[in-house]
Design a protein around this motif. Structure first.
Motif, PDB file in Angstrom:
ATOM      1  N   MET A  65       0.814  -1.220   0.000  1.00  0.00           N
ATOM      2  CA  MET A  65       0.000   0.000   0.000  1.00  0.00           C
ATOM      3  C   MET A  65       0.851   1.276   0.000  1.00  0.00           C
ATOM      4  N   PRO A  66       1.887   1.387   0.827  1.00  0.00           N
ATOM      5  CA  PRO A  66       2.745   2.579   0.712  1.00  0.00           C
ATOM      6  C   PRO A  66       3.414   2.685  -0.660  1.00  0.00           C
ATOM      7  N   ALA A  67       3.809   1.544  -1.247  1.00  0.00           N
ATOM      8  CA  ALA A  67       4.423   1.567  -2.575  1.00  0.00           C
ATOM      9  C   ALA A  67       3.421   2.050  -3.617  1.00  0.00           C
ATOM     10  N   MET A  68       2.151   1.676  -3.447  1.00  0.00           N
ATOM     11  CA  MET A  68       1.105   2.146  -4.358  1.00  0.00           C
ATOM     12  C   MET A  68       0.960   3.658  -4.268  1.00  0.00           C
ATOM     13  N   VAL A  69       1.040   4.205  -3.066  1.00  0.00           N
ATOM     14  CA  VAL A  69       0.923   5.659  -2.886  1.00  0.00           C
ATOM     15  C   VAL A  69       2.118   6.366  -3.530  1.00  0.00           C
ATOM     16  N   VAL A  70       3.310   5.809  -3.372  1.00  0.00           N
ATOM     17  CA  VAL A  70       4.500   6.379  -4.011  1.00  0.00           C
ATOM     18  C   VAL A  70       4.330   6.370  -5.523  1.00  0.00           C
ATOM     19  N   GLU A  71       3.886   5.254  -6.061  1.00  0.00           N
ATOM     20  CA  GLU A  71       3.694   5.144  -7.507  1.00  0.00           C
ATOM     21  C   GLU A  71       2.645   6.145  -7.995  1.00  0.00           C
ATOM     22  N   LEU A  72       1.559   6.289  -7.253  1.00  0.00           N
ATOM     23  CA  LEU A  72       0.516   7.251  -7.598  1.00  0.00           C
ATOM     24  C   LEU A  72       1.084   8.668  -7.634  1.00  0.00           C
ATOM     25  N   ALA A  73       1.845   9.037  -6.601  1.00  0.00           N
ATOM     26  CA  ALA A  73       2.415  10.393  -6.534  1.00  0.00           C
ATOM     27  C   ALA A  73       3.383  10.645  -7.689  1.00  0.00           C
ATOM     28  N   VAL A  74       4.208   9.659  -8.010  1.00  0.00           N
ATOM     29  CA  VAL A  74       5.162   9.819  -9.112  1.00  0.00           C
ATOM     30  C   VAL A  74       4.430   9.972 -10.438  1.00  0.00           C
ATOM     31  N   VAL A  75       3.478   9.096 -10.691  1.00  0.00           N
ATOM     32  CA  VAL A  75       2.766   9.113 -11.973  1.00  0.00           C
ATOM     33  C   VAL A  75       1.956  10.401 -12.131  1.00  0.00           C
ATOM     34  N   TRP A  76       1.160  10.726 -11.147  1.00  0.00           N
ATOM     35  CA  TRP A  76       0.335  11.934 -11.261  1.00  0.00           C
ATOM     36  C   TRP A  76       1.197  13.189 -11.253  1.00  0.00           C
ATOM     37  N   GLY A  77       2.254  13.186 -10.460  1.00  0.00           N
ATOM     38  CA  GLY A  77       3.145  14.354 -10.419  1.00  0.00           C
ATOM     39  C   GLY A  77       3.784  14.661 -11.761  1.00  0.00           C
ATOM     40  N   TRP A  78       4.250  13.626 -12.455  1.00  0.00           N
ATOM     41  CA  TRP A  78       4.891  13.830 -13.754  1.00  0.00           C
ATOM     42  C   TRP A  78       3.889  14.091 -14.878  1.00  0.00           C
ATOM     43  N   HIS A  79       2.597  13.977 -14.581  1.00  0.00           N
ATOM     44  CA  HIS A  79       1.594  14.307 -15.587  1.00  0.00           C
ATOM     45  C   HIS A  79       0.945  15.666 -15.355  1.00  0.00           C
ATOM     46  N   LEU A  80       1.425  16.399 -14.373  1.00  0.00           N
ATOM     47  CA  LEU A  80       1.023  17.796 -14.253  1.00  0.00           C
ATOM     48  C   LEU A  80       1.608  18.536 -15.452  1.00  0.00           C
ATOM     49  N   PRO A  81       0.876  19.460 -16.048  1.00  0.00           N
ATOM     50  CA  PRO A  81       1.374  20.113 -17.271  1.00  0.00           C
ATOM     51  C   PRO A  81       2.773  20.732 -17.136  1.00  0.00           C
ATOM     52  N   ALA A  82       3.101  21.365 -16.018  1.00  0.00           N
ATOM     53  CA  ALA A  82       4.427  21.980 -15.866  1.00  0.00           C
ATOM     54  C   ALA A  82       5.534  20.918 -15.825  1.00  0.00           C
ATOM     55  N   ALA A  83       5.295  19.834 -15.096  1.00  0.00           N
ATOM     56  CA  ALA A  83       6.289  18.750 -15.033  1.00  0.00           C
ATOM     57  C   ALA A  83       6.427  18.065 -16.383  1.00  0.00           C
ATOM     58  N   ARG A  84       5.303  17.889 -17.074  1.00  0.00           N
ATOM     59  CA  ARG A  84       5.321  17.273 -18.399  1.00  0.00           C
ATOM     60  C   ARG A  84       6.139  18.121 -19.371  1.00  0.00           C
ATOM     61  N   ALA A  85       5.946  19.452 -19.321  1.00  0.00           N
ATOM     62  CA  ALA A  85       6.704  20.353 -20.197  1.00  0.00           C
ATOM     63  C   ALA A  85       8.195  20.277 -19.889  1.00  0.00           C
ATOM     64  N   LEU A  86       8.537  20.184 -18.625  1.00  0.00           N
ATOM     65  CA  LEU A  86       9.939  20.079 -18.220  1.00  0.00           C
ATOM     66  C   LEU A  86      10.570  18.807 -18.790  1.00  0.00           C
TER      67      LEU A  86
END
Length: 193
Positions: A65-86
């Motif tokens: 479960m903690p690994a799932m939360v880490v994966e969720l944060a990484v995936v969603w974080g890198w799909h924010l438009p600013a992170a995606r542009a970077l």
């Protein structure tokens, strides 16, 4: 057989990285899905019971479960438009993004494939929840009425296809993995009853 899985997982990574480096949103999704939903489970499976078995070497870190939360944060974080542009600009940001995708995927799959029925039971939940958040993100990206990440003549079509790749590969990989683990648990419980 496990060793062959790990070798295949390693062999797929450069293909995904090449796609992510030059293929727009669709290429990004192909690279992302190859890292977290194809290569990571193959690598985690290949490392079980070996010297690099994360679940055995770092049991406090490798919890489903903690690994799932880490994966969720990484995936969603890198799909924010600013992170995606970077990351789309290439260079170090793209390398960091792809490394984080692989690390998060490997942590989750190693945690889920770890030993013990209690870990496998929480692993089923972790994989099914991951499938749900991948489905939601893929749908949000694919059904957005305007380009979220790039501009140009084909940006929306590229984004929509990227969302479909996430839905077809990511959501399916985690969902099928969760169902396979659930079936294994039910068979084991049936055999002991």
């Amino acid at each position: 057989m496990k060793r062959a899985g790990a070798i295949l997982g390693l062999a797929l990574l450069p293909l995904g990285w090449a796609a992510a480096a030059g293929g727009g949103m669709t290429g990004h999704m192909v690279g992302h899905m190859l890292a977290v939903a194809v290569a990571a489970p193959l690598l985690a499976w290949g490392l079980i019971d070996g010297p690099l078995d994360l679940a055995r070497r770092a049991p406090r870190l490798a919890r489903p479960m903690p690994a799932m939360v880490v994966e969720l944060a990484v995936v969603w974080g890198w799909h924010l438009p600013a992170a995606r542009a970077l990351a789309d600009a290439g260079g170090v940001a793209l390398v960091v993004e792809q490394a984080m995708f692989l690390a998060a995927g490997l942590l989750l799959w190693a945690s889920v494939l770890g030993t013990g029925p209690e870990r496998r039971a929480s692993g089923v939940g972790a994989l099914l929840l991951t499938s749900m958040h991948m489905t939601l993100l893929g749908a949000l990206i694919g059904l957005a009425p305007r380009p979220l990440y790039a501009h140009g003549d084909h940006a929306l079509a590229d984004q929509q296809l990227g969302g479909v790749v996430m839905l077809m590969v990511g959501a399916a990989s985690y969902f099928l993995g969760g169902l396979a683990m659930l079936a294994t648990l039910l068979r084991q419980r049936g055999a002991t009853a």
